[in-house]
Enzyme design. Structure first.
Site, short mmCIF file in Angstrom:
data_model
loop_
_atom_site.label_atom_id
_atom_site.label_comp_id
_atom_site.label_asym_id
_atom_site.label_seq_id
_atom_site.Cartn_x
_atom_site.Cartn_y
_atom_site.Cartn_z
N SER A 1 1.14 -1.29 0.06
CA SER A 1 -0.04 -0.22 -0.30
C SER A 1 0.83 1.46 0.20
O SER A 1 1.03 2.33 -0.91
CB SER A 1 -1.22 -0.16 1.38
N TRP B 1 2.82 1.73 -3.30
CA TRP B 1 1.14 2.42 -4.34
C TRP B 1 1.17 3.09 -4.21
O TRP B 1 1.08 4.61 -5.53
CB TRP B 1 -0.61 1.07 -3.89
N HIS B 2 1.84 4.52 -3.10
CA HIS B 2 1.47 5.60 -3.50
C HIS B 2 2.80 6.40 -3.48
O HIS B 2 2.72 7.44 -4.65
CB HIS B 2 1.25 5.83 -1.93
N GLY B 3 3.71 5.65 -4.06
CA GLY B 3 4.83 6.19 -4.67
C GLY B 3 6.19 5.65 -4.96
O GLY B 3 6.39 4.90 -3.42
N PHE C 1 0.49 10.22 -7.54
CA PHE C 1 -0.33 8.83 -7.14
C PHE C 1 -0.68 7.50 -8.57
O PHE C 1 -0.76 6.34 -8.55
CB PHE C 1 -1.11 8.48 -5.62
#
Length: 482
Positions: free
Chosen positions: A322, A325-327, A482
């Site tokens: 997770s 996934w954001h960066g 993102f």
């Protein structure tokens, strides 16, 4: 095209009028108009990336059709993995290519071997993480036979590119949103009014709260070495409300806009800063993403079943993935790992399903225990947000180290004192509105509904005036990156 822009203020009513008056409630025309409007909306940033959405749409449409005609399990898996590999391949290339290359070069240098690698000047397509996961939900659910594959290419295209939630969610499941494109839609005045009210509250969150908090969060984070620990705490709090107001504000505008066109999107935020533990926080924060990872990653890995080591492994996997996934930055990975560490004690003691009801339900105020738990959970969340906001891991560690130094007890230094104090007051008022509405699906949902009409509309006018009066500098939504 930003929701908080003049462009969108002109775009939305034009599409709304065409949708309800030109199509004459013809379902196929409505869906076709949604596709055209969505491609125009997305192409406003960069028309070149429309080809990625179109390719993903065509790929998953035909894979879905192929899955419906195929009974051989091996061939079905091959079709599913084609969708997963291609979609995640595009996401990985645009979002993570330079990250992996740079870390590969650094690792070899650390071992005493010099190699060179050429980074690419890659532009990250807006919203690619969101629509990639949305299309994947379709192929995975068709593969699991939870959903019948669609034969309507226009309806499927509309599902993939639906403009209100295209670039920053909520990440809709195909089982929830796609069937809505099959049903005849007629204008409902009450639903449209609710949508406008939701848009208004979303703009309050974004323009009044998030954009003003962003100014002072940026000043403090960008010059953190010059400030005391007490001021850095203020900076972290400003950022915490910036990211909440920014992202939940986008979701509110997306949900409200969808209601104008007869669609219902899933709730994406449910008053997360009133959570009494981290597990509750993650049930209330970015719900569409956390449930996506739960259903498509965590549960297939075994979830919380099995032995202790399996539970620990699965928890770290889900939170680190997770975060990633954001960066493409180690700060996001550590942010995810830190949340896993917060979550594990609750999971291992089987307390992760506590606090399913809203805090202080039926009461005006929380009791002392609830209040202390809210403060503790918010404090842990704020510390984690520092990694999310920091430029790099060293910046985050230095920032936190200064907070836990003797300077924590110094008088805080307010950048642009009058404006920053005014922003803090707006945060307090905003929290009171949220607290008042916490028992509802949305804070604004029932606000003033039973009031005298003049008083209710006076409140709405105050909101509108606040958007123009207190509106900070127009800033791009955080989650667009993102």
């Amino acid at each position: 095209m930003l929701f908080n822009s003049i462009d969108f203020a002109l775009f939305l009513p034009v599409v709304f009028l065409l949708y309800w008056f030109l199509t004459n409630n013809n379902l196929k025309l409505q869906n076709f108009l949604i596709v055209a409007a969505s491609y125009f909306f997305y192409g406003w940033w960069d028309w070149r990336f429309l080809s990625l959405i179109l390719f993903s749409t065509i790929l998953d449409y035909f894979i879905g059709r192929g899955l419906s005609k195929q009974d051989d399990q091996l061939k079905r898996k091959m079709l599913l993995w084609t969708s997963i590999v291609v979609n995640l391949g595009f996401l990985g290339f645009f979002k993570y290519y330079n990250f992996f290359l740079d870390n590969f070069v650094t690792a070899y240098t650390f071992l005493g071997k010099e190699i060179s690698g050429d980074s690419l000047n890659i532009i990250l397509p807006v919203g690619i993480s969101f629509y990639t996961f949305q299309t994947l939900s379709y192929t995975i659910d068709v593969y699991k036979r939870k959903l019948e594959p669609t034969k309507d290419f226009v309806a499927f295209s509309a599902f993939v590119c639906f403009f209100p939630q295209l670039v920053a969610g909520p990440i809709e499941r195909a089982t929830h949103l796609l069937p809505q494109f099959y049903k005849k839609r007629t204008f409902e005045y009450g639903k449209a009014v609710d949508g406008m009210r939701q848009i208004l509250w979303g703009l309050i969150k974004k323009v009044v709260i998030a954009d003003n908090c962003a100014e002072f969060a940026n000043i403090i984070f960008n010059n953190s070495s010059e400030y005391s620990g007490s001021t850095l705490v203020l900076g972290a709090i400003f950022f915490s409300f910036q990211i909440y107001g920014d992202f939940s504000g986008y979701s509110d505008i997306a949900i409200g806009t969808s209601r104008l066109f007869g669609f219902d999107l899933m709730q994406n935020f449910s008053f997360p800063y009133f959570s009494r533990d981290i597990a509750e926080f993650w049930r209330r924060w970015h719900i569409s993403l956390s449930t996506w990872f739960r259903d498509y990653v965590y549960i297939p890995l075994g979830g919380s079943r099995g032995g202790t080591l399996g539970k620990i492994r699965n928890t770290f996997i889900i939170f680190i993935v997770s975060g990633f996934w954001h960066g493409a930055n180690w700060t996001f990975v550590i942010w995810g790992a830190l949340n896993a560490i917060y979550f594990l004690p609750l999971l291992l003691t089987k307390n992760n399903r506590n606090n399913l009801e809203v805090v202080a339900k039926g009461n005006v105020f929380p009791n002392i225990k609830e209040f202390l738990l809210i403060v503790l959970t918010f404090g842990l969340t704020v510390i984690a947000w520092i990694f999310f906001r920091a430029d790099n891991v060293g910046h985050a560690i230095g920032y936190i180290s200064e907070i836990f130094s003797p300077t924590l007890f110094d008088n805080p230094k307010f950048p642009r004192k009058v404006e920053s104090l005014a922003t803090l007051i707006m945060i307090v008022v905003f929290v009171l509105f949220e607290w008042n509405g916490r028992g509802n699906k949305y804070a604004i949902e029932n606000l003033g509904i039973k009031w005298n009409r003049q008083i209710r509309y006076a409140l709405y006018y105050v909101f509108i005036i606040s958007i123009f009066w207190f509106g900070g500098k127009e800033q791009q939504f955080i989650y667009f990156q993102f």
